[in-house]
Design a protein around this motif. Sequence first.
Motif, PDB file in Angstrom:
ATOM      1  N   UNK A 124      27.303  40.482  64.953  1.00 17.96           N
ATOM      2  CA  UNK A 124      28.285  40.004  65.780  1.00 17.96           C
ATOM      3  C   UNK A 124      28.470  40.635  67.252  1.00 17.96           C
ATOM      4  N   UNK A 125      29.215  40.155  68.068  1.00 15.18           N
ATOM      5  CA  UNK A 125      29.258  40.918  69.252  1.00 15.18           C
ATOM      6  C   UNK A 125      30.907  41.297  69.406  1.00 15.18           C
ATOM      7  N   UNK A 126      31.023  42.476  69.984  1.00 15.59           N
ATOM      8  CA  UNK A 126      32.209  42.735  70.485  1.00 15.59           C
ATOM      9  C   UNK A 126      32.782  42.027  71.343  1.00 15.59           C
ATOM     10  N   UNK A 127      34.250  41.761  71.026  1.00 12.63           N
ATOM     11  CA  UNK A 127      34.993  40.950  72.069  1.00 12.63           C
ATOM     12  C   UNK A 127      34.904  41.478  73.515  1.00 12.63           C
ATOM     13  N   UNK A 128      34.691  42.686  73.673  1.00 14.81           N
ATOM     14  CA  UNK A 128      34.452  43.345  74.783  1.00 14.81           C
ATOM     15  C   UNK A 128      33.257  42.919  75.663  1.00 14.81           C
ATOM     16  N   UNK A 129      32.186  42.668  74.685  1.00 10.55           N
ATOM     17  CA  UNK A 129      30.990  42.413  75.243  1.00 10.55           C
ATOM     18  C   UNK A 129      30.708  40.716  75.644  1.00 10.55           C
ATOM     19  N   UNK A 204      44.579  50.403  66.789  1.00  9.19           N
ATOM     20  CA  UNK A 204      43.319  50.786  68.029  1.00  9.19           C
ATOM     21  C   UNK A 204      42.698  49.480  68.047  1.00  9.19           C
ATOM     22  N   UNK A 205      43.437  48.276  68.352  1.00  7.94           N
ATOM     23  CA  UNK A 205      42.714  47.090  68.267  1.00  7.94           C
ATOM     24  C   UNK A 205      42.383  46.973  69.772  1.00  7.94           C
ATOM     25  N   UNK A 206      41.150  47.703  70.155  1.00  5.59           N
ATOM     26  CA  UNK A 206      40.710  47.617  71.504  1.00  5.59           C
ATOM     27  C   UNK A 206      39.383  46.709  71.334  1.00  5.59           C
ATOM     28  N   UNK A 235      50.568  46.269  70.071  1.00  3.88           N
ATOM     29  CA  UNK A 235      50.203  45.616  71.279  1.00  3.88           C
ATOM     30  C   UNK A 235      49.671  46.070  72.541  1.00  3.88           C
ATOM     31  N   UNK A 236      49.841  47.312  72.667  1.00  4.64           N
ATOM     32  CA  UNK A 236      49.311  48.139  74.022  1.00  4.64           C
ATOM     33  C   UNK A 236      47.823  47.914  73.977  1.00  4.64           C
ATOM     34  N   UNK A 237      46.933  48.316  72.815  1.00  4.37           N
ATOM     35  CA  UNK A 237      45.684  48.435  73.158  1.00  4.37           C
ATOM     36  C   UNK A 237      45.020  46.824  73.295  1.00  4.37           C
ATOM     37  N   UNK A 238      45.928  45.969  72.607  1.00  2.00           N
ATOM     38  CA  UNK A 238      45.320  44.561  72.344  1.00  2.00           C
ATOM     39  C   UNK A 238      45.598  44.011  73.538  1.00  2.00           C
ATOM     40  N   UNK A 239      46.879  43.896  74.317  1.00  5.44           N
ATOM     41  CA  UNK A 239      47.155  43.336  75.508  1.00  5.44           C
ATOM     42  C   UNK A 239      46.193  43.720  76.699  1.00  5.44           C
ATOM     43  N   UNK A 240      46.259  45.067  76.843  1.00  4.32           N
ATOM     44  CA  UNK A 240      45.460  45.781  77.989  1.00  4.32           C
ATOM     45  C   UNK A 240      43.941  46.053  77.703  1.00  4.32           C
ATOM     46  N   UNK A 241      43.647  46.460  76.622  1.00  4.50           N
ATOM     47  CA  UNK A 241      42.068  46.374  76.436  1.00  4.50           C
ATOM     48  C   UNK A 241      41.380  45.437  75.922  1.00  4.50           C
TER      49      UNK A 241
END
Length: 304
Positions: A124-129, A204-206, A235-241
């Motif tokens: 799969x692919x990271x959500x970041x990519x 650490x849901x980045x 919430x912090x890593x999820x919303x921001x990252x």
Amino acid sequence: MYYEQRNIFFKYEIRDWKTWGDVFQSVSIFEPLIKRIFEIEQIPFGKIENTKPGTHGVFKVGKYIVKIFAPKASEYDSTSAYETEIKAMDIAHKLDILVPKMIAKGSVDDKYEFNYLIMEYIDGITIGDIKSSLSSDQKYIIGKKIKWIVDRFSKSSEHINEIEVINRTLASDKWMDCPKDIKDMQTLFLNQIKDEKRVFVHGDLTEDNIIITPNFDIYILDFADAVSAPKIYEYMPLIADAFSFDKDFIRGFFGDINIHELATLCLHGILVHEYGFQSIKQLFTDVIDVKTLKEQIYFAMGKV
């Protein structure tokens, strides 16, 4: 810095965190040790490739992922992270959350004692990519799916480790340099929520720890920071990252939330997280007090 010693497969000298950081992504240095681990576990060995950098040595080996935890010589005792990851992945699996299958786990006594995990590789692919290429509807659907996952996490109140997140954040040297009025606000808020129910949180849901498969299934990776904490800790890593403050992800996750409620959740998520102040420094510029922090949160969410 190299050693020629029989039956030693890892030949680099680790003296501290810097020397670990110099080599933890090195295929050539880790290859003999990884071959030895796969031999011990009787798992077919394949081509070694790098993955996204983190804290530990993580490599793709054929159709597997091997994670080698930093040894004590690095001046970081990763034993708790290793044990937490094993337990947290088991909890997630019981909650019907998609996580990589655990193939093997153990410890190898080489030049240093290395704890390791071997897991299946998720195609799969990271959500970041992938997030920059997603449509609004796709982001909304992914946000809803991640909401389901986070809600499933919070169904479990099973004790994960001995970490008490409120006390850890209050005492963390990672917050040492933050402006005094932000620290005062943090102390007040954390004391207000210290008795809130603790639930399972990934922590650490980045964007690198959420995998989207071709079928749009969502897998969660890297449970080494999982902990029992108030739900807002997630919430912090999820919303921001992971979401990068994107309105469509946020709408899928939170529903029709107004910007003031969202800003408060983001602020509180920053204050409760051990790495909250590091995130402030990475995300925002010239945060000198509570006022400028709130202004920058609102500015980041101006698209919502």
